[in-house]
Structures are given as C-alpha cells and as structure tokens.
Enzyme design. Structure first.
Site, PDB file in Angstrom:
ATOM      1  CE  LYS A  13       2.707  50.906  61.315  1.00  0.00           C
ATOM      2  NZ  LYS A  13       2.451  51.082  59.874  1.00  0.00           N
ATOM      3  NE  ARG A  88       2.811  45.258  59.704  1.00  0.00           N
ATOM      4  CZ  ARG A  88       3.786  46.165  59.828  1.00  0.00           C
ATOM      5  NH1 ARG A  88       4.515  46.214  60.914  1.00  0.00           N
ATOM      6  NH2 ARG A  88       4.012  47.023  58.859  1.00  0.00           N
ATOM      7  NE  ARG A 127       8.926  54.683  54.381  1.00  0.00           N
ATOM      8  CZ  ARG A 127       8.182  53.902  55.171  1.00  0.00           C
ATOM      9  NH1 ARG A 127       7.576  54.410  56.230  1.00  0.00           N
ATOM     10  NH2 ARG A 127       8.047  52.634  54.898  1.00  0.00           N
ATOM     11  NE  ARG A 160      10.887  50.183  54.958  1.00  0.00           N
ATOM     12  CZ  ARG A 160       9.897  50.059  55.851  1.00  0.00           C
ATOM     13  NH1 ARG A 160       9.816  50.898  56.870  1.00  0.00           N
ATOM     14  NH2 ARG A 160       8.993  49.121  55.722  1.00  0.00           N
ATOM     15  NE  ARG A 171       5.546  47.669  53.334  1.00  0.00           N
ATOM     16  CZ  ARG A 171       6.160  48.845  53.411  1.00  0.00           C
ATOM     17  NH1 ARG A 171       6.684  49.394  52.324  1.00  0.00           N
ATOM     18  NH2 ARG A 171       6.261  49.464  54.540  1.00  0.00           N
TER      19      ARG A 171
HETATM   20  P1  AMP Z   1       7.372  48.199  59.005  1.00  0.00           P
HETATM   21  O1  AMP Z   1       8.707  48.853  59.107  1.00  0.00           O
HETATM   22  O2  AMP Z   1       6.580  48.274  60.282  1.00  0.00           O
HETATM   23  O3  AMP Z   1       6.574  48.712  57.813  1.00  0.00           O
HETATM   24  O4  AMP Z   1       7.628  46.649  58.752  1.00  0.00           O
HETATM   25  C1  AMP Z   1       8.286  46.195  57.586  1.00  0.00           C
HETATM   26  C2  AMP Z   1       7.949  44.737  57.324  1.00  0.00           C
HETATM   27  O5  AMP Z   1       8.383  43.923  58.437  1.00  0.00           O
HETATM   28  C3  AMP Z   1       6.459  44.442  57.179  1.00  0.00           C
HETATM   29  O6  AMP Z   1       5.982  44.683  55.867  1.00  0.00           O
HETATM   30  C4  AMP Z   1       6.415  42.949  57.551  1.00  0.00           C
HETATM   31  O7  AMP Z   1       6.874  42.149  56.485  1.00  0.00           O
HETATM   32  C5  AMP Z   1       7.460  42.873  58.670  1.00  0.00           C
HETATM   33  N1  AMP Z   1       6.818  43.104  59.986  1.00  0.00           N
HETATM   34  C6  AMP Z   1       6.971  44.183  60.791  1.00  0.00           C
HETATM   35  N2  AMP Z   1       6.219  44.062  61.894  1.00  0.00           N
HETATM   36  C7  AMP Z   1       5.578  42.869  61.792  1.00  0.00           C
HETATM   37  C8  AMP Z   1       4.630  42.170  62.597  1.00  0.00           C
HETATM   38  N3  AMP Z   1       4.172  42.689  63.751  1.00  0.00           N
HETATM   39  N4  AMP Z   1       4.202  40.945  62.170  1.00  0.00           N
HETATM   40  C9  AMP Z   1       4.652  40.417  61.022  1.00  0.00           C
HETATM   41  N5  AMP Z   1       5.510  41.026  60.202  1.00  0.00           N
HETATM   42  C10 AMP Z   1       5.975  42.242  60.564  1.00  0.00           C
END
Ligand code: AMP
Length: 216
Positions: A13, A88, A127, A160, A171
């Site tokens: 993404k 999400r 990654r 990360r 996740r």
């Molecule tokens: P990402 O970088 O998009 O993989 O996001 C990393 C983490 O941030 C996710 O595993 C969630 O814990 C939190 N997070 C990101 N976007 C959202 C969202 N829209 N709603 C809730 N938690 C989020």
C-alpha cells in the site's frame, strides 16, 4: 483523484500510494506514518498509539477518525488525496463517507492490493524503512536496504518494530477480522478495483495504472 488503498500489511500500500501521490500530485496520507511520527516525537497521541501498534492491533476508531478528519480538511486535499491504511474498519469507512459528504465530495475508487499471508510474512521480514522520509525498501531488491542507508535522504534505515514475525501474525489476524470486510463494502458501492500485490512493485504499479485508467 480521491483514492483509498486497501490491502493487508505488507501488500504494498505505502509503495503504491507514494507513486500515485507523485503521479497525481495529490497528498499521500498514511495513518501509520502519522502515528509513527507522533511516536518518534513522544506526543500524547504517539504514547497512546504505541501500545496498540506494538501489539499488532488497531488504534481506536475515535482517535484515528479524528486525525483523518483534520487532515482531509487541509487545503492541499482539495484536489484529491491517496489514503493509505485508512479506513481499516467499517466504522472508519462510514465516517470517511460522512466526512467527504460534509466536504461536498466523494471517493473515486478503492484500490485493493491482494497478497497471500505467506508472501506477506516473507516480505515484511526483509522490509527496511527510513525513519526520516518514510521511504520503503526490501533487502531482496534494494542495494540501499542491504547497505542500510536511505537512497532519498541518506538516513540510517531501520526495521519497523511491528515487522517482527509475532507482531506481523497479529497484524494479519487483525486485518482479516476487521479490515478485509471493506472489500465487500466498497464492492457494494461500486468503487472497488483489485490488483495483484505478489509480484514486483513495478508490476503492481502497472496494474494500478491500468485499473485507474492512467498512462505510464
Ligand atoms: P501501517 O503503517 O499502515 O501498517 O500502520 C501501522 C499500525 O498503525 C497498524 O498496525 C495499526 O496499529 C496502526 N494504524 C494505522 N492505520 C490505522 C487505522 N486506520 N486504524 C487503526 N489503526 C491504524
């Protein structure tokens, strides 16, 4: 164009959203990046978000929705945006609909990037990300990742914390339970387009351009 990018963690993404943002000249809004920058700066939001992120669960809807609402009201979103990692949950998607309605606009498309869990688990372990400019690399395909230095800004790359195998599995569980239903949600609204996310980033970009009617 006003786009949402859907997909499991590690489906690509962030990579595709960055390319689309450059191509369409609209902001790339990543809720994950917003949380990580708040964690880095130890803000109250960062301290709250960290406990959820580290365990592989979602930050509560009311917190996340508020952040996106403020961001979408900024002037640079007037001509479009790429939302990466939001919505999400169904509640977030309903709120997004409402927010856009209040702003007198609506989504053009939801792009789902599809990849199987085993591909994702392998991918996330290699990654590497830049903590300064948020660029993303993989040790299989990038010399920058192997050297550990960002090709954009020269900062030291990191893995990360939530890319550790145990957190990735959580996740993915969270994804299947809470986020995957959004595929049917956007299909029902006639907004869904789907692309394969298991090949190279360039292959996925070519498919994304095709489904959005963009030229290379
Ligand atoms: P990402 O970088 O998009 O993989 O996001 C990393 C983490 O941030 C996710 O595993 C969630 O814990 C939190 N997070 C990101 N976007 C959202 C969202 N829209 N709603 C809730 N938690 C989020």
């Amino acid at each position: 164009m006003r786009l949402v990018i859907l997909g499991a963690p590690g489906a690509g993404k962030g990579t595709q959203a960055a390319i689309l943002s450059e191509k369409l000249q609209v902001p790339h809004i990543s809720t994950g990046d917003i949380f990580r920058s708040n964690i880095k700066n130890e803000t109250p939001l960062g301290i709250l978000a960290k406990q959820y992120i580290d365990s592989g669960s979602l930050v509560p809807d009311e917190v996340t929705i508020g952040i996106v609402k403020d961001r979408l009201a900024e002037p640079d979103c007037k001509n479009g945006f790429i939302l990466d990692g939001f919505p999400r949950t169904i509640q977030q998607a309903d709120s997004l609909d409402k927010m856009l309605g209040e702003l007198g606009t609506k989504l053009d498309k939801a792009v789902d990037i599809y990849a199987r869990d085993d591909v994702i688990i392998r991918r996330l372990s290699g990654r590497r990300v830049c903590p300064e400019c948020t660029a993303i690399y993989h040790i299989n395909s990038s010399e920058h990742a192997r050297k550990g230095i960002c090709g954009n800004c020269g900062a030291k790359l990191i893995q990360r914390e939530d890319d550790s195998e145990e957190t990735v599995k959580n996740r993915l569980k969270t994804y299947h339970l809470q986020t995957e239903p959004l595929i049917s949600y956007y299909k029902g609204k006639g907004l869904l387009v789907q692309v394969q996310g298991e090949g190279s980033p360039a292959d996925t970009t070519a498919e994304v351009y095709q489904v959005l009617g963009l030229t290379e």
